[in-house]
Design a protein around this motif. Structure first.
Motif, PDB file in Angstrom:
ATOM      1  N   GLY A   1       0.999  -0.797  -0.284  1.00 19.07           N
ATOM      2  CA  GLY A   1       0.373   0.118   0.167  1.00 19.07           C
ATOM      3  C   GLY A   1       1.090   1.160  -0.003  1.00 19.07           C
ATOM      4  O   GLY A   1       1.714   1.261  -0.329  1.00 19.07           O
TER       5      GLY A   1
ATOM      6  N   LEU B   1      -3.021  -2.894  -2.663  1.00 19.34           N
ATOM      7  CA  LEU B   1      -4.260  -1.869  -1.459  1.00 19.34           C
ATOM      8  C   LEU B   1      -4.521  -0.352  -2.301  1.00 19.34           C
ATOM      9  O   LEU B   1      -5.547   0.325  -2.250  1.00 19.34           O
ATOM     10  CB  LEU B   1      -3.451  -2.057  -0.486  1.00 19.34           C
TER      11      LEU B   1
ATOM     12  N   LEU C   1      -3.518  -0.641   6.010  1.00 16.34           N
ATOM     13  CA  LEU C   1      -2.574  -1.930   5.560  1.00 16.34           C
ATOM     14  C   LEU C   1      -2.603  -2.648   6.477  1.00 16.34           C
ATOM     15  O   LEU C   1      -2.635  -3.790   6.467  1.00 16.34           O
ATOM     16  CB  LEU C   1      -1.833  -1.174   4.952  1.00 16.34           C
TER      17      LEU C   1
END
Length: 456
Positions: free
Chosen positions: A41, A69, A77
């Protein structure tokens, strides 16, 4: 460690922290972790996607599948990693200026990797002992939808939603153009709060303010609180794992004061709180009043989280931990710093009609001082640290103070403390002091600083 500090690795993007370096870190992570799937992420930084691509490529090169993500707060996350049971890499420089970026490594339990795990990854990285796979065994990546929504719903389930909604609070929110801008406004509205915002557009240039949520950067939030007649102001850093507060008058609340207020509401006799060696006297006093123990660690969230895990394995109850920079941890929820969750827990303190200024009033009246003593080379650095050790030995020999040496030299006098420790980023030894009066804090800091300077 040469590469990973107390909370990952950071540098000026595309200069110190290049895509090539990020790719090598990812290859080392994939080689050491031996997991078939790892999440990636990023926060909103301009170079986030650039480095995310490099991390994904590095992981795929050693045969790891990648869950992308997108833009998500670091605690979002971490929640995904824990729920899925997979490790994760967060592309973020947290509170650092816009030009910076970094990599934060998270385990399959959703907790930042401990120092020992980081050192194993660093050894592979520096030795370039990667384990690349054949072309037809390289990892695949996929975009994962709904991660932010899943994170918000988890937060809503974790707090007293009904009690907060009944209080009909107005929240002034400053996510600072960071990752919190994509989750925190919705979260607080769904808690039943009226939400007004500033700097709430995701923007990696951070045009409204720098990512660090310190008073010097948050003047707009204070004005928004006053203009909107808000009950509280909440500010995040770039990856939204911290929360700093303003009271109902638009006055900045010291992060150590809000930490103490949250701790006072959590701690009971026999509990343990964990913080870094530069912990405020506020938390020391709260722990003493509650009958709780206080465990100190070297500075850095990784060190704190590692110690929480160790204490829990020993059967201790650790309901709260963290630092006075807005990074509070509630281990019964998750062993993560989560700015949105911290903010909601503070709202619970206001839900009975108590004003934010009254919530932290018992923790006013503390004075903090910091002095830097610079050095030019390693010889001077060692001379300064030797002088700090001598000063500390003399203070403890008389019985005036209790010494802690886990990160520098901290002397606790009961009503005040002073700490001398080398900076990890600059050629200085920092001297911190805190007391109930300015004169006492200045006296302690200046006395130690003079002893250090004399050694040069």
């Amino acid at each position: 460690m040469q590469v990973f500090g107390s909370s990952g690795t950071r540098g000026v993007a595309n200069e110190e922290l290049t895509p090539a370096f990020a790719l090598r870190v990812a290859k080392a992570v994939g080689t050491v972790r031996d997991d078939p799937r790892i999440a990636v992420g990023r926060d909103t930084r301009r170079t986030g996607r650039l480095l995310e691509n490099a991390v994904a490529a590095g992981l795929a090169a050693v045969g790891v599948d990648v869950d992308r993500l997108g833009v998500v707060p670091t605690p979002g996350l971490q929640a995904y990693a824990a729920d899925e049971g997979i490790p994760a890499v967060m592309v973020t420089a947290s509170h650092n200026p816009p030009a910076y970026n970094g990599l934060k490594l998270v385990g399959a339990d959703g907790v930042e990797l401990p120092v020992e795990a980081l050192e194993r990854i660093e050894d592979v990285l520096l030795g370039e002992e990667f384990e690349p796979v054949a072309w037809d065994e390289t990892g695949e990546d996929r975009d994962v939808e709904g991660v932010r929504r899943r994170y918000v719903e988890g937060l809503l389930d974790a707090v007293d939603r009904e009690r907060i909604a009944d209080a009909e609070l107005t929240v002034a929110l400053d996510p600072g153009h960071g990752a919190g801008a994509v989750t925190s406004p919705d979260f607080y509205r769904e808690l039943g709060c009226r939400v007004v915002t500033v700097n709430a557009q995701p923007d990696g240039h951070f045009p409204g303010r720098d990512p660090e949520p310190v008073a010097a950067n948050l003047g707009e939030l204070g004005r928004l609180v006053r203009a909107s007649d808000a009950d509280v102001g909440i500010a995040h850093d770039g990856d939204a794992d911290r929360a700093i507060f303003y009271d109902e008058t638009g006055t900045h609340i010291d992060g150590s004061a809000s930490f103490a207020a949250l701790a006072a509401a959590e701690l009971s006799d026999g509990d343990v709180a964990v913080s870094a060696v530069n912990v405020s006297q506020r938390l020391v006093d709260v722990c003493e009043a509650a009958g709780a123990d206080l465990e100190l660690t070297p500075i850095g969230s990784t060190r704190i989280m590692t110690r929480i895990g160790q204490l829990r394995e020993e059967g201790e109850h650790v309901p709260i931990a963290g630092e006075g920079n807005g990074g509070v941890i509630f281990p019964d929820h998750r062993i993560t710093r989560d700015g949105a969750y911290i903010g909601a827990r503070f709202l619970e303190l206001l839900a009975d009609g108590t004003a934010a200024s009254d919530v932290v009033a018992p923790y006013d009246g503390y004075a903090n001082v910091r002095v830097n003593v610079a050095y030019d080379d390693e010889t001077e650095r060692e001379a300064l640290l030797a002088a700090a050790e001598t000063y500390a030995d003399d203070a403890t020999a008389t019985g005036d103070a209790k010494l802690t040496t886990i990160d520098g030299y901290r002397l606790d006098y009961g009503d005040a403390w002073v700490l001398a420790r080398p900076s990890g980023t600059e050629p200085v030894v920092r001297v911190y002091a805190e007391a109930h009066t300015e004169s006492r804090a200045h006296g302690l800091a200046d006395d130690v600083a003079e002893a250090l300077r004399a050694a040069l």
